[in-house]
Write a protein that holds these residues in place. Structure first.
Motif, short mmCIF file in Angstrom:
data_model
loop_
_atom_site.label_atom_id
_atom_site.label_comp_id
_atom_site.label_asym_id
_atom_site.label_seq_id
_atom_site.Cartn_x
_atom_site.Cartn_y
_atom_site.Cartn_z
N ALA A 23 0.82 -1.21 0.00
CA ALA A 23 0.00 0.00 0.00
C ALA A 23 0.86 1.26 0.00
O ALA A 23 0.49 2.28 -0.60
CB ALA A 23 -0.93 -0.01 1.21
N SER A 24 2.04 1.18 0.65
CA SER A 24 2.92 2.35 0.69
C SER A 24 3.51 2.65 -0.68
O SER A 24 4.00 3.75 -0.91
CB SER A 24 4.05 2.12 1.70
OG SER A 24 4.98 1.15 1.22
N ARG A 25 3.43 1.65 -1.58
CA ARG A 25 3.89 1.85 -2.97
C ARG A 25 2.72 2.20 -3.89
O ARG A 25 2.78 2.03 -5.09
CB ARG A 25 4.57 0.59 -3.47
CG ARG A 25 6.08 0.51 -3.26
CD ARG A 25 6.54 0.95 -1.90
NE ARG A 25 7.99 0.74 -1.72
CZ ARG A 25 8.60 0.85 -0.57
NH1 ARG A 25 7.91 1.16 0.53
NH2 ARG A 25 9.90 0.66 -0.47
N LYS A 26 1.64 2.69 -3.28
CA LYS A 26 0.47 3.18 -4.01
C LYS A 26 -0.27 2.08 -4.76
O LYS A 26 -0.88 2.31 -5.81
CB LYS A 26 0.85 4.30 -5.00
CG LYS A 26 1.71 5.42 -4.39
CD LYS A 26 1.04 6.06 -3.19
CE LYS A 26 1.90 7.19 -2.62
NZ LYS A 26 1.32 7.75 -1.37
N LYS A 27 -0.22 0.87 -4.23
CA LYS A 27 -1.01 -0.22 -4.77
C LYS A 27 -2.28 -0.36 -3.93
O LYS A 27 -2.27 -0.19 -2.71
CB LYS A 27 -0.23 -1.54 -4.72
CG LYS A 27 0.99 -1.58 -5.64
CD LYS A 27 0.56 -1.60 -7.10
CE LYS A 27 1.76 -1.70 -8.03
NZ LYS A 27 1.34 -1.73 -9.47
N LYS A 28 -3.38 -0.70 -4.59
CA LYS A 28 -4.61 -0.94 -3.85
C LYS A 28 -4.50 -2.30 -3.17
O LYS A 28 -4.26 -3.31 -3.83
CB LYS A 28 -5.82 -0.92 -4.79
CG LYS A 28 -7.14 -1.19 -4.08
CD LYS A 28 -8.30 -1.22 -5.06
CE LYS A 28 -9.61 -1.55 -4.34
NZ LYS A 28 -10.74 -1.66 -5.29
N VAL A 29 -4.66 -2.31 -1.86
CA VAL A 29 -4.49 -3.54 -1.09
C VAL A 29 -5.76 -3.84 -0.30
O VAL A 29 -6.29 -2.97 0.40
CB VAL A 29 -3.29 -3.44 -0.13
CG1 VAL A 29 -3.13 -4.75 0.64
CG2 VAL A 29 -2.01 -3.12 -0.90
N VAL A 62 -4.14 3.74 5.02
CA VAL A 62 -5.60 3.76 5.18
C VAL A 62 -6.15 5.16 4.88
O VAL A 62 -7.16 5.31 4.18
CB VAL A 62 -5.99 3.31 6.60
CG1 VAL A 62 -7.49 3.51 6.83
CG2 VAL A 62 -5.63 1.85 6.82
N THR A 63 -5.48 6.18 5.40
CA THR A 63 -5.93 7.56 5.19
C THR A 63 -5.93 7.93 3.71
O THR A 63 -6.85 8.61 3.23
CB THR A 63 -5.01 8.53 5.96
OG1 THR A 63 -5.04 8.20 7.36
CG2 THR A 63 -5.47 9.96 5.78
N GLU A 64 -4.92 7.46 2.98
CA GLU A 64 -4.82 7.78 1.55
C GLU A 64 -5.67 6.86 0.67
O GLU A 64 -5.73 7.05 -0.55
CB GLU A 64 -3.36 7.70 1.12
CG GLU A 64 -2.48 8.76 1.79
CD GLU A 64 -1.00 8.53 1.55
OE1 GLU A 64 -0.67 7.67 0.69
OE2 GLU A 64 -0.17 9.19 2.21
N GLY A 65 -6.32 5.86 1.29
CA GLY A 65 -7.24 5.01 0.55
C GLY A 65 -6.60 3.83 -0.17
O GLY A 65 -7.25 3.19 -1.01
N TYR A 66 -5.35 3.50 0.16
CA TYR A 66 -4.69 2.38 -0.51
C TYR A 66 -4.85 1.06 0.22
O TYR A 66 -4.59 0.00 -0.35
CB TYR A 66 -3.19 2.69 -0.70
CG TYR A 66 -2.94 3.77 -1.72
CD1 TYR A 66 -3.09 3.52 -3.08
CD2 TYR A 66 -2.56 5.04 -1.32
CE1 TYR A 66 -2.87 4.51 -4.02
CE2 TYR A 66 -2.33 6.05 -2.25
CZ TYR A 66 -2.49 5.78 -3.59
OH TYR A 66 -2.28 6.78 -4.53
#
Length: 419
Positions: A23-29, A62-66
């Motif tokens: 998720a930190s790599r901007k992947k939807k998890v 979570v805040t960024e929606g990933y």
């Protein structure tokens, strides 16, 4: 291939950090767990385990929606299974691995699989578990093809990629450590490498699924054997009236000797468990591995006997007191320093035994745990300043807080040699 959505099944000590890294790599998890409390906690941007730096990563994801958590699997491009692999409850000398959690996870994700998906088993498993997982998936989805029967042309890619991280350092080691990639085919391995390279900076080394399974078991069995040597040495030294800590320090001055430190046993859901996966498959051949397990499993009873002797000595020197007047303080309950993980913890089991055998009060000092398990309802959790007022002191885990302190008492059982 492109992995835009990744699902992690099992949001524990390995699954949640892995999900957070993707998720930190901007992947939807999509994280999946049967524990509703864990799901709710994560969806608030919080964590339900103790792991340095993880709270900030999860909160941001979570805040960024990933990152989101749920109890029901959803469609994704890749599925990582990171569920427990315990033993079945049996009375045999050699425990039998229990793959029920892997089976349940396989059957849970089967309905949402589609052609082109990748399924990775991360759970530490006995040799052959990845193939068994593939069979469960194939049985549930006869409309899709799998590597065992269709090889490189299969609809679904399957691999075993064991985690190789140290609790307390998971965030850093997930990124930096080399990764063993055991695909059921070459294309399966290639797909797994592409997935992990989203955040893994270490080398991704390819092999087959069975060798990947055995690699993790070998790593932890090697550690278990080394710890067994140290634990056996500590028992020998005690009988010969030799300071084992000084002895090991002297021996380790040899340029080719590196003896580990003894302790109260071996814990955690790795070193205390994984060797049995090898022994259960090859009981006649795994002689040293089996013996090491028995040595380490026997060490807690040796510690308990030391506590009994300390209580007896205290009562002999304090004849006006009875056993019920004696307070025993146990320092540390987790299976290793500076974490809250109680799985397979010898410290926890030793403390339980002391509670059961001692008629007096037993208190525990565990700075990483705020609430004790139900099985320890007769145990009181106290701070260090309260613990030092006890009559008998049992050091079980060398937490950093304990290393900064000291206890000057003749009634001290120090299993880690720090006091």
């Amino acid at each position: 291939m492109s992995f835009e959505t990744i699902s992690v099944i099992g949001l524990g000590y390995i699954g949640l950090p892995t999900a957070a890294m993707f998720a930190s790599r901007k992947k939807k998890v999509i994280g999946v767990d049967v524990n509703q409390n864990a799901v709710d906690t994560i969806n608030r941007g919080e964590i339900h385990i103790v792991e340095p730096e993880l709270d900030m990563i999860v909160h941001a994801a979570v805040t960024e929606g990933y990152l989101k958590a749920t109890t029901t699997p959803e469609a994704a491009d890749a599925f990582l299974i990171a569920v427990p692999t315990p033993f079945k409850n049996n009375d045999s000398e050699i425990p039998e691995p229990d793959l029920a959690y892997i089976e349940a996870a396989s059957k849970a994700i089967a309905p949402v699989l589609k052609k082109g998906d990748l399924v990775i088993l991360e759970s530490t498993s006995p040799v052959g578990a990845t193939e068994q997982m593939a069979e469960w998936l194939a049985a549930a989805r006869t409309d899709l093809t799998f590597p065992k029967m269709h090889g490189e042309n299969s609809d679904i890619r399957i691999a075993h990629c064991p985690e190789r991280v140290l609790p307390g350092h998971v965030v850093r080691e997930l990124v930096e450590n080399d990764r063993v990639i055991g695909g059921m085919t070459s294309k399966c391995s290639e797909a797994a490498i592409e997935l992990y390279k989203n955040f893994v900076e270490g080398e991704c080394v390819t092999t087959n699924a069975r060798t990947a399974e055995m690699a993790k078991l070998t790593e932890n069995s090697c550690r278990d054997v080394q710890i067994a040597f140290a634990n056996e040495l500590s028992i020998i030294c005690d009988k010969l009236d030799i300071d084992v800590w000084e002895l090991i320090s002297l021996a380790n001055r040899h340029p080719r000797i590196n003896i580990l430190q003894p302790g109260p046993g071996v814990g955690g859901h790795c070193i205390a468990v994984d060797p049995w996966f090898i022994v259960s498959k090859t009981p006649e051949e795994a002689q040293i591995i089996h013996t090491a397990r028995k040595v380490n499993d026997a060490k807690p009873e040796w510690v308990i006997n030391k506590v009994k002797l300390a209580i007896s000595d205290f009562l002999l020197e304090n004849p006006t007191k009875a056993a019920q007047d004696v307070t025993v303080a146990c320092y540390g309950l987790s299976f290793k320093p500076d974490i809250d993980d109680l799985r397979e913890s010898p410290a926890l089991n030793i403390t339980k035994s002391i509670v059961n055998m001692h008629s007096g009060k037993v208190v525990a000092v565990e700075p990483n745990v705020s609430e004790l398990p139900i099985s320890l309802k007769d145990l009181t959790l106290v701070d260090f300043d309260t613990g030092v007022k006890a009559d008998i002191h049992v050091l079980l885990v060398d937490h950093k807080e304990f290393k900064l302190s000291t206890i000057d008492s003749k009634y001290l059982v120090d299993t880690k040699g720090i006091w």
